[in-house]
Design a protein around this motif. Structure first.
Motif, PDB file in Angstrom:
ATOM      1  N   LYS A 165     -11.658   2.041   1.370  1.00 51.73           N
ATOM      2  CA  LYS A 165     -10.803   3.462   1.904  1.00 51.73           C
ATOM      3  C   LYS A 165     -10.948   4.690   2.016  1.00 51.73           C
ATOM      4  O   LYS A 165     -10.250   4.990   3.688  1.00 51.73           O
ATOM      5  CB  LYS A 165      -9.548   2.523   1.183  1.00 51.73           C
ATOM      6  CG  LYS A 165      -8.341   2.909   1.383  1.00 51.73           C
ATOM      7  CD  LYS A 165      -7.671   2.615   0.923  1.00 51.73           C
ATOM      8  CE  LYS A 165      -5.854   3.553   1.207  1.00 51.73           C
ATOM      9  NZ  LYS A 165      -4.767   2.518   0.427  1.00 51.73           N
TER      10      LYS A 165
ATOM     11  N   SER B 229      -8.531  -1.173  -6.511  1.00 54.77           N
ATOM     12  CA  SER B 229      -9.525  -1.878  -5.436  1.00 54.77           C
ATOM     13  C   SER B 229     -11.273  -1.648  -6.222  1.00 54.77           C
ATOM     14  O   SER B 229     -12.327  -2.648  -5.802  1.00 54.77           O
ATOM     15  CB  SER B 229     -10.071  -0.892  -4.223  1.00 54.77           C
ATOM     16  OG  SER B 229      -8.906  -0.870  -3.114  1.00 54.77           O
TER      17      SER B 229
ATOM     18  N   ASP C 253      -5.060  -2.401   4.217  1.00 55.68           N
ATOM     19  CA  ASP C 253      -4.890  -2.930   2.893  1.00 55.68           C
ATOM     20  C   ASP C 253      -3.487  -4.024   1.999  1.00 55.68           C
ATOM     21  O   ASP C 253      -3.958  -4.180   1.049  1.00 55.68           O
ATOM     22  CB  ASP C 253      -5.078  -1.198   2.444  1.00 55.68           C
ATOM     23  CG  ASP C 253      -6.384  -1.225   1.999  1.00 55.68           C
ATOM     24  OD1 ASP C 253      -7.251  -1.671   0.585  1.00 55.68           O
ATOM     25  OD2 ASP C 253      -6.744   0.093   2.605  1.00 55.68           O
TER      26      ASP C 253
ATOM     27  N   HIS D 219     -14.160  -1.693   9.872  1.00 59.59           N
ATOM     28  CA  HIS D 219     -14.748  -1.555   8.749  1.00 59.59           C
ATOM     29  C   HIS D 219     -16.023  -2.264   8.553  1.00 59.59           C
ATOM     30  O   HIS D 219     -16.354  -3.048   9.171  1.00 59.59           O
ATOM     31  CB  HIS D 219     -13.883  -2.325   7.587  1.00 59.59           C
ATOM     32  CG  HIS D 219     -12.980  -1.779   6.906  1.00 59.59           C
ATOM     33  ND1 HIS D 219     -12.173  -1.424   7.061  1.00 59.59           N
ATOM     34  CD2 HIS D 219     -12.567  -1.463   5.429  1.00 59.59           C
ATOM     35  CE1 HIS D 219     -10.515  -1.045   6.558  1.00 59.59           C
ATOM     36  NE2 HIS D 219     -11.061  -0.914   5.659  1.00 59.59           N
TER      37      HIS D 219
ATOM     38  N   SER E  91      -5.224   6.832   6.895  1.00 59.11           N
ATOM     39  CA  SER E  91      -5.652   5.272   5.827  1.00 59.11           C
ATOM     40  C   SER E  91      -5.244   3.884   7.058  1.00 59.11           C
ATOM     41  O   SER E  91      -4.600   3.744   7.303  1.00 59.11           O
ATOM     42  CB  SER E  91      -4.433   5.348   4.921  1.00 59.11           C
ATOM     43  OG  SER E  91      -5.033   4.548   3.511  1.00 59.11           O
TER      44      SER E  91
ATOM     45  N   ASP F 278       0.847  -1.022  -0.137  1.00 55.34           N
ATOM     46  CA  ASP F 278       0.163  -0.491  -0.048  1.00 55.34           C
ATOM     47  C   ASP F 278       0.761   1.631   0.068  1.00 55.34           C
ATOM     48  O   ASP F 278       1.707   1.610   0.712  1.00 55.34           O
ATOM     49  CB  ASP F 278      -0.833  -0.226   1.834  1.00 55.34           C
ATOM     50  CG  ASP F 278      -2.190   1.252   1.504  1.00 55.34           C
ATOM     51  OD1 ASP F 278      -2.445   1.082   0.626  1.00 55.34           O
ATOM     52  OD2 ASP F 278      -1.973   1.718   2.278  1.00 55.34           O
TER      53      ASP F 278
END
Length: 465
Positions: A428, A346, A443, A414, A438, A264
Motif C-alpha cells: 500500500k 497487512s 484495501d 498493483h 492511497s 480503511d
C-alpha cells in the motif's frame, strides 16, 4: 471569460457551431485531459445562450456524480466567471443548476439495478445531454439516456449528445472506436456523418507534469491504455487482476447471507476513509465516510461504524478495521463504545486456514495450502485469493457497487512478483508513493473479503492462530 480552451477542446465547440448535421460527439482519450470539463463548458454556454434549455447529465451512480461530474460543472461555472446567486443557483437536493433565463442542468442517475429498463429516465424530455463515463452504463441505460435529447429545442438550441468515456467496454470498442479508427478498410464500416469522435492525448492535459510523471509509473498496460490511448493493448502481465476476471464477476443480484465490512481509515490529508460491504462472497456496497478534503476524528468514525453495524445487522466482530496507524484510533474508539471490531494488519503472517468453504479447514488441509503457495504477508495472500475467487466465479461484484470502476483500477495498479517462490503484492505504501494517494477502495474491499474467508472456529497451527 477567463477560461481559455486548448485547440482540441475548442474543436468540440467548433463542431457544434459549424456542423449542424452532427448530433453526437464522443470524447475519448487519456485521463485528466478535460473531456468532462469541455462537455460542462458546452452545456453551460448552451443553457446561458438559449432560454428554457434542459441540459441533462447522466452518470451511472449519483453518489459518484456528487464527487466527480457535479464539481466539474460547478468549477467550470466559476472559471467562466458565473456568480452563484446572480448568474445561476445550485440545488444540491435535486441535483440541478438553474439559470435566470429558465434553463437548467439536471444530473440524473442511470443505474439499471435501480431503474429497470430505464423506465424512470424514459420520462425525461431534454434539449441536449452529456453522458459521462458512458462505458459504466449498461447498454439499455446508455441507449435510453442517449434518446432523451431533442425534446425541448423550441428556441433554436442544438440537439446534441456529448459522450465522455474511455472505450473499454465491448460495445464502444466495436461500434465507435474501431469504426472511427479503421472505418472504410473493409472490415469496419465508417461512422455515420452525424457522429464525430474527438480523441484527447496528454498534450491536451490540464494536469501538472509531476502528476503525469507519477501516472507514468503505473503498470505498462495501464499507461498504454489510459495515458497513451492504445485501447487495443492487452498486456496485463504485472497484475493478477486481469480485465477478464472482472467482466465475468459482475452480477445484478445476490443471495442474502453473512455480512462483513472492511474499513480503511484516514484522519486528514488527501486520503479517504472507506467502507466496503460484503454479503457472502458478493461485494455489494460501499461508503466514503471521510473524503479527501475533510477531517474526521477517529472516534467519530468509530461511531459511524457502530451505527452502520446496527442499521444493517452486521456484528461488530464482522467489521474489519485497518490495525495500522490511525486505524488504531478507530479500533480503540470502538472499544470505548462497547464495540470490538476485527483487526486487520497487512503485515501479519499468512493464514493457512483461510478458505472459500463454509466450514473451517482441517489441519491437514491447512498444511497442504501452505505447501501449495507461500505469501510474504496476509495482504498478499488475501489479494491473491480475491483474484483467484473472481477468476473462478466464486466471488461476485454487484453491478450497483458504487466504486466499481475505481476499485478495478486500484486493483489493477498493483504490481506483483515472486521472490524465492514467495508471492509478493506491491505494498500500500509503494502504491501511495507512486500515485500520491492511497488505494483505499481496494484495501477496504480486501478487509471485508478477509472476514468472509475466516470462520468462527479458531484453530492453532504452526504458531498461527
Amino acid at each position: 471569460m477567463s477560461l481559455e480552451l486548448k485547440p482540441k477542446q475548442q474543436s468540440v465547440v467548433d463542431i457544434i457551431n459549424d456542423c449542424p448535421e452532427v448530433d453526437t460527439i464522443y470524447l475519448i482519450g487519456a485521463v485528466g485531459t478535460g473531456k468532462t470539463d469541455i462537455a460542462a463548458s458546452v452545456g453551460i454556454d448552451i443553457c446561458d445562450t438559449f432560454e428554457k434549455t434542459y441540459w441533462t447529465v447522466f452518470r451511472k451512480n449519483i453518489s459518484t456524480a456528487k464527487r466527480s461530474v457535479i464539481p466539474s460543472y460547478l468549477t467550470m461555472l466559476d472559471r467562466k466567471n458565473f456568480k452563484e446567486g446572480e448568474d445561476y443557483t445550485y440545488n444540491g437536493q435535486d441535483y440541478e443548476i438553474k439559470f435566470p433565463n429558465g434553463s437548467k442542468i439536471g444530473f440524473v442517475e442511470a443505474d439499471e439495478t435501480k431503474d429497470r429498463s430505464g423506465q424512470k429516465i424514459k420520462g425525461i424530455n431534454a434539449t441536449a445531454s452529456h453522458i459521462d463515463e458512458a462505458d459504466e452504463l449498461s447498454l439499455t441505460m446508455f441507449t435510453t439516456a442517449k434518446s432523451r435529447k431533442g425534446r425541448r429545442n423550441t428556441n433554436g438550441q442544438p440537439s446534441i449528445a456529448i459522450i465522455t468515456l474511455n472505450p473499454n467496454d465491448v460495445d464502444h470498442i466495436k461500434e465507435v472506436y474501431m469504426r472511427w479508427k479503421y472505418g472504410g478498410n473493409g472490415k469496419y464500416e465508417p461512422l455515420p456523418l452525424n457522429i464525430r469522435v474527438v480523441e484527447f492525448d496528454l498534450s491536451d492535459s490540464w494536469q501538472m507534469q509531476s502528476d503525469i510523471d507519477a501516472m507514468m509509473t503505473n503498470p505498462t498496460w495501464w499507461v498504454e491504455r489510459y495515458l497513451k490511448n492504445n485501447w487495443e493493448y492487452q498486456d496485463e502481465s504485472k497484475t493478477i487482476f486481469r480485465s477478464s476476471i472482472f467482466a465475468k464477476a459482475i452480477v445484478k443480484s445476490y443471495e442474502p447471507g453473512r455480512k462483513t465490512t472492511g474499513y480503511d481509515v484516514a484522519r486528514d490529508g488527501v486520503d479517504r476513509s472507506v467502507a466496503a460491504d460484503w454479503e457472502n462472497l458478493t461485494l455489494i456496497d460501499g461508503s466514503i465516510t471521510k473524503d479527501s478534503s475533510e477531517q474526521m476524528e477517529t472516534g467519530k468514525q468509530a461511531e459511524w461504524l457502530i451505527e452502520h453495524s446496527d442499521n444493517f445487522s452486521i456484528g461488530y466482530e464482522n467489521i474489519a478495521v485497518d490495525g495500522v496507524g490511525v486505524g488504531v484510533g478507530v479500533i480503540d474508539g470502538g472499544k470505548d463504545r462497547g464495540a470490538e471490531f476485527a483487526v486487520f494488519k497487512s503485515g501479519f503472517s499468512p493464514d493457512p486456514f483461510l478458505t472459500f468453504d463454509d466450514e473451517p479447514k482441517s489441519r491437514e488441509d491447512a498444511e497442504r495450502s501452505q505447501e501449495l503457495m507461500a505469501f510474504n504477508n496476509l495482504r498478499s495472500q488475501v489479494a491473491y485469493m480475491l483474484a483467484m475467487g473472481l477468476d473462478s466465479g466464486k466471488v461476485k461484484i454487484l453491478e450497483s457497487f458504487p466504486f466499481l470502476n475505481e476499485f478495478i483500477k486500484e486493483a489493477q495498479m498493483h504490481h506483483h512478483e515472486y521472490k524465492d517462490k514467495v508471492f509478493v503484492l506491491e505494498s500500500k505504501e509503494s502504491i501511495k508513493k507512486r500515485l500520491g494517494k492511497s488505494p483505499d477502495i481496494f484495501d477496504s474491499v480486501l478487509m471485508g473479503f478477509w472476514l468472509q474467508l475466516k470462520h468462527e472456529v479458531v484453530m492453532e497451527w504452526g504458531g498461527i492462530m
